[in-house]
Design an enzyme around this catalytic site. Structure first.
Site, PDB file in Angstrom:
ATOM      1  N   HIS A 186     -21.981 -28.566  -2.319  1.00  0.00           N
ATOM      2  CA  HIS A 186     -22.336 -27.511  -1.365  1.00  0.00           C
ATOM      3  C   HIS A 186     -23.092 -28.084  -0.173  1.00  0.00           C
ATOM      4  O   HIS A 186     -22.835 -27.707   0.979  1.00  0.00           O
ATOM      5  CB  HIS A 186     -23.178 -26.439  -2.060  1.00  0.00           C
ATOM      6  CG  HIS A 186     -22.370 -25.537  -2.937  1.00  0.00           C
ATOM      7  ND1 HIS A 186     -22.943 -24.576  -3.753  1.00  0.00           N
ATOM      8  CD2 HIS A 186     -21.031 -25.448  -3.137  1.00  0.00           C
ATOM      9  CE1 HIS A 186     -21.985 -23.926  -4.400  1.00  0.00           C
ATOM     10  NE2 HIS A 186     -20.824 -24.446  -4.050  1.00  0.00           N
ATOM     11  N   HIS A 244     -29.962 -27.633  -6.959  1.00  0.00           N
ATOM     12  CA  HIS A 244     -29.656 -29.067  -7.074  1.00  0.00           C
ATOM     13  C   HIS A 244     -30.927 -29.928  -7.041  1.00  0.00           C
ATOM     14  O   HIS A 244     -31.993 -29.500  -6.604  1.00  0.00           O
ATOM     15  CB  HIS A 244     -28.701 -29.531  -5.965  1.00  0.00           C
ATOM     16  CG  HIS A 244     -27.492 -28.670  -5.818  1.00  0.00           C
ATOM     17  ND1 HIS A 244     -26.521 -28.596  -6.785  1.00  0.00           N
ATOM     18  CD2 HIS A 244     -27.097 -27.833  -4.809  1.00  0.00           C
ATOM     19  CE1 HIS A 244     -25.569 -27.767  -6.389  1.00  0.00           C
ATOM     20  NE2 HIS A 244     -25.889 -27.281  -5.203  1.00  0.00           N
TER      21      HIS A 244
END
Length: 290
Positions: A186, A244
């Site tokens: 992403h 993340h």
């Protein structure tokens, strides 16, 4: 006997109302047109500034490097902290599709209106094909890295049991877990889309300076791209704050920046490439656009 004057008065009132509504619609259209013209002119001037474009690279780097520090100062229960939030599902997961759709329309209009040549238009649109190949190739590379660096774990009440089994797909199907180095796809995609859109949209300032046709449809498409670029910046910030691990995000953004450099910063300046944005479009000296 008195219906005639009453009916006539009613018809006259309705006619005046229709006239007023017509005038109101004209005023609203004029205001919308003025805002569209002013907004597109200012956005084009902003994105076309070489200095601001260099600062934009620094901005993206700062977002990725220092943005995670904001996780200590934001509400962890906000809607943007959920993987299932509307923006994450509808926009981030389909970021390339949105970018390709909006930017493809803009490039198509700008190039064709400037040259009236289908071959030149197709050549410039091929940059999006290259971008799609970069996106797909990077995604496969990230999965390969995760496979090569990962190990299989089986969840147990006492903890995790490590299995020496390299077949990731069969292990996941058996209900086990695979843990490897996961580059943030992403962060990569949003960074790449931001750099790509900023580079492509910067052409509009030169397009206007050459006095080329710039009607309301083109200006609207340009502003929609600007809004999408702003959304990608916001969602990139949300991604680095809430999702993340730190190094995964930094590596993802670094790969996105490197992909931009290989294409827009290097290859597209060569004669055997799709060409850089604006290449071959402006053959006459620029003049002030009125």
């Amino acid at each position: 006997m008195e219906r005639g004057p009453v009916v006539g008065a009613g018809l006259g009132a309705r006619a005046r109302i229709r006239t007023l509504l017509g005038c109101l619609v004209k005023v609203l259209l004029w205001v919308a047109s003025a805002l569209l013209y002013f907004g597109s002119e200012q956005a084009a001037r902003l994105l076309g500034s070489p200095c601001l474009r260099r600062l934009y690279h620094a901005w993206l780097a700062a977002v990725v490097i220092f943005g995670p520090l904001l996780q200590f100062h934001v509400n962890p229960r906000t809607i943007f902290a959920s993987h299932g939030n509307f923006f994450n599902i509808k926009f981030v997961n389909s970021a390339w599709g949105w970018t390709c759709t909006f930017l493809g329309g803009f490039v198509l209009l700008v190039v064709f209106l400037a040259t009236r040549r289908v071959a030149v238009t197709a050549r410039h649109l091929s940059r999006l094909v290259v971008g799609a190949a970069v996106w797909r190739g990077a995604g496969r590379a990230f999965l390969l890295i995760e496979d090569l660096t990962g190990s299989c774990f089986e969840p147990l009440p006492q903890g995790l049991l490590l299995h020496e089994l390299p077949d990731r797909r069969s292990r996941l199907a058996a209900g086990h877990q695979w843990r490897g180095y996961t580059v943030s796809s992403h962060t990569f995609l949003l960074t790449f889309c931001c750099l790509l859109m900023a580079e492509e949209a910067a052409v509009f300032a030169k397009y206007l300076a050459h006095g080329l046709p710039a009607g309301a449809p083109l200006r609207l498409v340009f502003l929609l791209n600007v809004l999408l670029l702003g959304l990608w910046n916001f969602l990139l910030l949300c991604t680095v704050i809430y999702f993340h691990q730190y190094t995964h995000k930094v590596v993802g953004a670094a790969v996105g920046t490197f992909a931009w450099y290989l294409t827009y910063g290097s290859w597209y300046h060569q004669p055997w490439s799709p060409g850089s944005p604006g290449h071959g479009l402006f053959t006459h000296p620029s003049r002030k656009h009125n």
